[in-house]
Design an enzyme around this catalytic site. Structure first.
Site, PDB file in Angstrom:
ATOM      1  N   GLU A  85       0.832  -1.203   0.000  1.00 25.71           N
ATOM      2  CA  GLU A  85       0.000   0.000   0.000  1.00 25.71           C
ATOM      3  C   GLU A  85       0.864   1.249   0.000  1.00 25.71           C
ATOM      4  O   GLU A  85       1.939   1.278   0.606  1.00 25.71           O
ATOM      5  CB  GLU A  85      -0.920   0.012   1.221  1.00 25.71           C
ATOM      6  CG  GLU A  85      -1.931  -1.109   1.149  1.00 25.71           C
ATOM      7  CD  GLU A  85      -2.904  -1.109   2.311  1.00 25.71           C
ATOM      8  OE1 GLU A  85      -3.926  -1.802   2.194  1.00 25.71           O
ATOM      9  OE2 GLU A  85      -2.661  -0.453   3.325  1.00 25.71           O
ATOM     10  N   CYS A 110       4.149  -2.596  16.869  1.00 21.75           N
ATOM     11  CA  CYS A 110       3.616  -1.554  17.761  1.00 21.75           C
ATOM     12  C   CYS A 110       2.109  -1.804  17.928  1.00 21.75           C
ATOM     13  O   CYS A 110       1.402  -2.073  16.948  1.00 21.75           O
ATOM     14  CB  CYS A 110       3.859  -0.161  17.185  1.00 21.75           C
ATOM     15  SG  CYS A 110       5.603   0.182  16.937  1.00 21.75           S
ATOM     16  N   CYS A 113      -0.614   0.084  15.699  1.00 19.18           N
ATOM     17  CA  CYS A 113      -0.369   0.229  14.261  1.00 19.18           C
ATOM     18  C   CYS A 113      -0.901  -0.965  13.475  1.00 19.18           C
ATOM     19  O   CYS A 113      -0.591  -2.119  13.804  1.00 19.18           O
ATOM     20  CB  CYS A 113       1.131   0.378  14.027  1.00 19.18           C
ATOM     21  SG  CYS A 113       1.602   0.360  12.287  1.00 19.18           S
ATOM     22  N   GLY A 158       6.092  -0.527   7.165  1.00 19.81           N
ATOM     23  CA  GLY A 158       7.454  -1.018   7.399  1.00 19.81           C
ATOM     24  C   GLY A 158       8.378  -0.075   8.132  1.00 19.81           C
ATOM     25  O   GLY A 158       8.089   1.103   8.314  1.00 19.81           O
ATOM     26  N   GLU A 159       9.498  -0.634   8.561  1.00 19.65           N
ATOM     27  CA  GLU A 159      10.514   0.144   9.278  1.00 19.65           C
ATOM     28  C   GLU A 159      11.710   0.336   8.334  1.00 19.65           C
ATOM     29  O   GLU A 159      12.464  -0.611   8.065  1.00 19.65           O
ATOM     30  CB  GLU A 159      10.925  -0.617  10.551  1.00 19.65           C
ATOM     31  CG  GLU A 159      12.149  -0.074  11.255  1.00 19.65           C
ATOM     32  CD  GLU A 159      12.128   1.436  11.519  1.00 19.65           C
ATOM     33  OE1 GLU A 159      11.172   1.938  12.129  1.00 19.65           O
ATOM     34  OE2 GLU A 159      13.087   2.107  11.104  1.00 19.65           O
ATOM     35  N   SER A 190      10.943   8.204   8.458  1.00 15.67           N
ATOM     36  CA  SER A 190      10.434   8.039   9.817  1.00 15.67           C
ATOM     37  C   SER A 190      10.856   6.678  10.369  1.00 15.67           C
ATOM     38  O   SER A 190      10.753   5.657   9.684  1.00 15.67           O
ATOM     39  CB  SER A 190       8.902   8.134   9.794  1.00 15.67           C
ATOM     40  OG  SER A 190       8.387   7.922  11.077  1.00 15.67           O
ATOM     41  N   SER A 213       9.460   8.187  15.678  1.00 12.95           N
ATOM     42  CA  SER A 213       8.151   7.890  16.260  1.00 12.95           C
ATOM     43  C   SER A 213       8.369   7.548  17.716  1.00 12.95           C
ATOM     44  O   SER A 213       8.667   6.401  18.060  1.00 12.95           O
ATOM     45  CB  SER A 213       7.516   6.704  15.531  1.00 12.95           C
ATOM     46  OG  SER A 213       7.294   7.043  14.187  1.00 12.95           O
ATOM     47  N   LEU A 214       8.232   8.538  18.566  1.00 13.51           N
ATOM     48  CA  LEU A 214       8.542   8.338  19.982  1.00 13.51           C
ATOM     49  C   LEU A 214       7.306   7.812  20.727  1.00 13.51           C
ATOM     50  O   LEU A 214       7.325   6.754  21.322  1.00 13.51           O
ATOM     51  CB  LEU A 214       9.024   9.664  20.591  1.00 13.51           C
ATOM     52  CG  LEU A 214       9.792   9.547  21.877  1.00 13.51           C
ATOM     53  CD1 LEU A 214      11.203   9.030  21.615  1.00 13.51           C
ATOM     54  CD2 LEU A 214       9.860  10.884  22.600  1.00 13.51           C
ATOM     55  N   ASN A 293      -5.397   7.270  14.451  1.00 12.71           N
ATOM     56  CA  ASN A 293      -6.344   6.810  13.440  1.00 12.71           C
ATOM     57  C   ASN A 293      -6.801   5.428  13.835  1.00 12.71           C
ATOM     58  O   ASN A 293      -5.982   4.536  14.056  1.00 12.71           O
ATOM     59  CB  ASN A 293      -5.666   6.767  12.068  1.00 12.71           C
ATOM     60  CG  ASN A 293      -5.227   8.140  11.649  1.00 12.71           C
ATOM     61  OD1 ASN A 293      -6.003   9.094  11.685  1.00 12.71           O
ATOM     62  ND2 ASN A 293      -3.965   8.272  11.283  1.00 12.71           N
ATOM     63  N   CYS A 335      -1.940   7.382   8.542  1.00  7.49           N
ATOM     64  CA  CYS A 335      -0.790   6.755   9.209  1.00  7.49           C
ATOM     65  C   CYS A 335      -1.249   5.573  10.035  1.00  7.49           C
ATOM     66  O   CYS A 335      -2.217   5.670  10.774  1.00  7.49           O
ATOM     67  CB  CYS A 335      -0.146   7.699  10.207  1.00  7.49           C
ATOM     68  SG  CYS A 335       0.510   9.150   9.510  1.00  7.49           S
TER      69      CYS A 335
HETATM   70  N1  SAH Z   1       8.071   2.252  11.028  1.00 11.38           N
HETATM   71  C1  SAH Z   1       8.296   3.637  10.897  1.00 11.38           C
HETATM   72  C2  SAH Z   1       7.699   4.157   9.621  1.00 11.38           C
HETATM   73  C3  SAH Z   1       6.183   4.019   9.544  1.00 11.38           C
HETATM   74  S1  SAH Z   1       5.589   5.580   9.759  1.00 11.38           S
HETATM   75  C4  SAH Z   1       7.802   4.382  12.121  1.00 11.38           C
HETATM   76  O1  SAH Z   1       7.128   3.764  12.921  1.00 11.38           O
HETATM   77  O2  SAH Z   1       8.135   5.550  12.244  1.00 11.38           O
HETATM   78  C5  SAH Z   1       4.023   5.423  10.324  1.00 11.38           C
HETATM   79  C6  SAH Z   1       3.745   6.531  11.341  1.00 11.38           C
HETATM   80  O3  SAH Z   1       2.394   6.404  11.751  1.00 11.38           O
HETATM   81  C7  SAH Z   1       4.592   6.376  12.580  1.00 11.38           C
HETATM   82  O4  SAH Z   1       4.861   7.605  13.194  1.00 11.38           O
HETATM   83  C8  SAH Z   1       3.652   5.562  13.429  1.00 11.38           C
HETATM   84  O5  SAH Z   1       4.009   5.555  14.762  1.00 11.38           O
HETATM   85  C9  SAH Z   1       2.343   6.207  13.150  1.00 11.38           C
HETATM   86  N2  SAH Z   1       1.189   5.371  13.467  1.00 11.38           N
HETATM   87  C10 SAH Z   1       1.143   4.040  13.600  1.00 11.38           C
HETATM   88  N3  SAH Z   1      -0.114   3.634  13.893  1.00 11.38           N
HETATM   89  C11 SAH Z   1      -0.877   4.749  13.928  1.00 11.38           C
HETATM   90  C12 SAH Z   1      -2.261   4.997  14.163  1.00 11.38           C
HETATM   91  N4  SAH Z   1      -3.111   3.995  14.374  1.00 11.38           N
HETATM   92  N5  SAH Z   1      -2.697   6.268  14.137  1.00 11.38           N
HETATM   93  C13 SAH Z   1      -1.846   7.291  13.884  1.00 11.38           C
HETATM   94  N6  SAH Z   1      -0.540   7.119  13.630  1.00 11.38           N
HETATM   95  C14 SAH Z   1      -0.053   5.864  13.652  1.00 11.38           C
HETATM   96 FE1  SF4 Z   2       5.652   0.297  14.597  1.00 11.28          FE
HETATM   97 FE2  SF4 Z   2       6.258   1.750  12.404  1.00 11.28          FE
HETATM   98 FE3  SF4 Z   2       6.271  -0.923  12.312  1.00 11.28          FE
HETATM   99 FE4  SF4 Z   2       3.945   0.352  12.551  1.00 11.28          FE
HETATM  100  S1  SF4 Z   2       5.328   0.455  10.814  1.00 11.28           S
HETATM  101  S2  SF4 Z   2       4.621  -1.487  13.698  1.00 11.28           S
HETATM  102  S3  SF4 Z   2       4.548   2.088  13.800  1.00 11.28           S
HETATM  103  S4  SF4 Z   2       7.598   0.349  13.547  1.00 11.28           S
END
Ligand code: SAH
Ligand code: SF4
Length: 345
Positions: A85, A110, A113, A158-159, A190, A213-214, A293, A335
């Protein structure tokens, strides 16, 4: 488009080296979707390339568009049948940003997510990563949506730092003047906080934006919702940033999703401002507050009032902070909502 394969094919056909640039221009700048439409090369070469090379390494399954027309989500089928996607957003009138994926699924799990919930499927190649941008360039042209392409954000599935080799190659393709020619400052990557990857990234691409993404500024809590914290915790992130700011004056973005009754209290404001203050260089840190979201699961988004209070609390302690508008929620293109079902494949 597989650039190395193109080079080989051109050698095989005994073509002069300037042909390559003509083809790059047609594919990357003019967003031609078929070699047959490239009028600057001979008909024979057009047909040859059409037979032997693909411009995009995937096919479109569907594109969903949000009601306001400012978010588009594509589901794409890769050559091995896996689904991917990618999202196109218009945060400002006449401006488009592509939110691209670096992996199919994600291994980091996470809790909030959708991608994390699918688990890891596979890494994307550099061609599969950059072709998402090409796909959106072609889409904008075909749909005559107007406006210009401004930013690329690695915030899809993805990361990125767990697929560093391919992500690095993809960044080099995006900034290459003969190919996409994006400005480094218009690209953001990110990460959930893979410190080793961040280090390599800032060494190799000092001008590309970094977002972390803290989401939590307390190790126990972060570890509970973000398993990555057990590998790289807040102290390691702090040490990295402290060291980074001794050399660089580039801003780093801190992403913080506000989850109702989970990380949105006064104590959380205090934890976050303490953590950021302990890094120092506050003027180089910018917090993006993100509305949660909704995905299947136990979380809820914090209320407007709480979001405002959180933002106010951070600003009061001298922290730059804005709230990011959520887009594409109605098409699950926001996101954390990217979660194509790959289990059956
Ligand atoms: N893996 C990386 C890149 C993915 S970015 C990372 O985690 O940064 C996706 C972004 O959307 C990240 O900041 C993530 O924490 C955030 N995210 C994940 N689940 C979400 C949700 N349900 N609602 C809003 N933001 C979300
Ligand atoms: Fe966590 Fe980013 Fe992977 Fe989603 S895409 S599980 S926010 S590391």
């Amino acid at each position: 488009m597989d650039i190395q394969k193109l080079e080989k094919l051109l050698i095989e056909k005994n073509e002069k080296s300037f042909r390559k640039k003509q083809i790059y221009k047609a594919v990357f700048e003019e967003a031609k979707s078929s070699f047959l439409d490239i009028s600057t090369i001979s008909k024979d070469l057009r047909v040859f390339l059409d037979k032997n090379l693909e411009i995009l390494p995937f096919s479109k399954v569907r594109v969903l568009t949000s009601k306001d027309g400012r978010a588009h989500k594509a589901v794409l089928k890769l050559s091995d049948g896996k689904l991917l996607e990618t999202v196109l957003l218009s945060p400002k009138e006449d401006t488009w940003s592509a939110c691209i994926s670096s992996q199919v699924g994600c291994s980091l799990g996470c809790a909030f997510c959708a991608t994390g919930k699918c688990g890891f499927v596979r890494d994307l190649s550099s061609d599969e990563i950059v072709s998402q941008v090409l796909f959106w360039k072609q889409y904008l042209k075909q749909k005559e949506l107007g406006g210009s392409f401004s930013n690329i954000v690695y915030m899809g599935m993805g990361e990125p730092f767990l697929n560093w080799k391919n992500v690095k190659d993809s960044l080099n393709i995006l900034i290459d003047e003969d190919l996409f020619d994006f400005g480094r400052r218009n690209i953001s990557v990110s990460t959930s906080g893979i410190v080793k990857g961040m280090q390599k990234f800032v060494d190799d691409f000092p001008q590309i934006n970094l977002a972390i993404s803290l989401h939590f500024a307390n190790n126990t809590k972060r570890g509970e919702y973000m398993p990555v914290n057990r590998m790289y915790d807040l102290d390691q992130i702090r040490i990295f940033l402290k060291k980074y700011f001794t050399k660089s004056k580039r801003k780093v973005f801190i992403e913080y999703i506000l989850l109702k009754d989970v990380n949105d209290s006064e104590v959380d404001i205090r934890d976050l401002s303490r953590f950021l203050r302990s890094i120092g260089s506050l003027q180089l840190l910018h917090v993006n507050l993100i509305r949660y979201n909704s995905i299947e699961g136990d979380f809820e988004s914090s209320s407007e009032k709480i979001v405002r209070r959180f933002q106010y609390g951070l600003r009061k302690s001298g922290i730059h902070c804005t709230t990011r508008k959520s887009m594409g929620d109605d098409i699950h293109g926001a996101c954390g909502q990217l979660a194509t079902d790959n289990k059956k494949r």
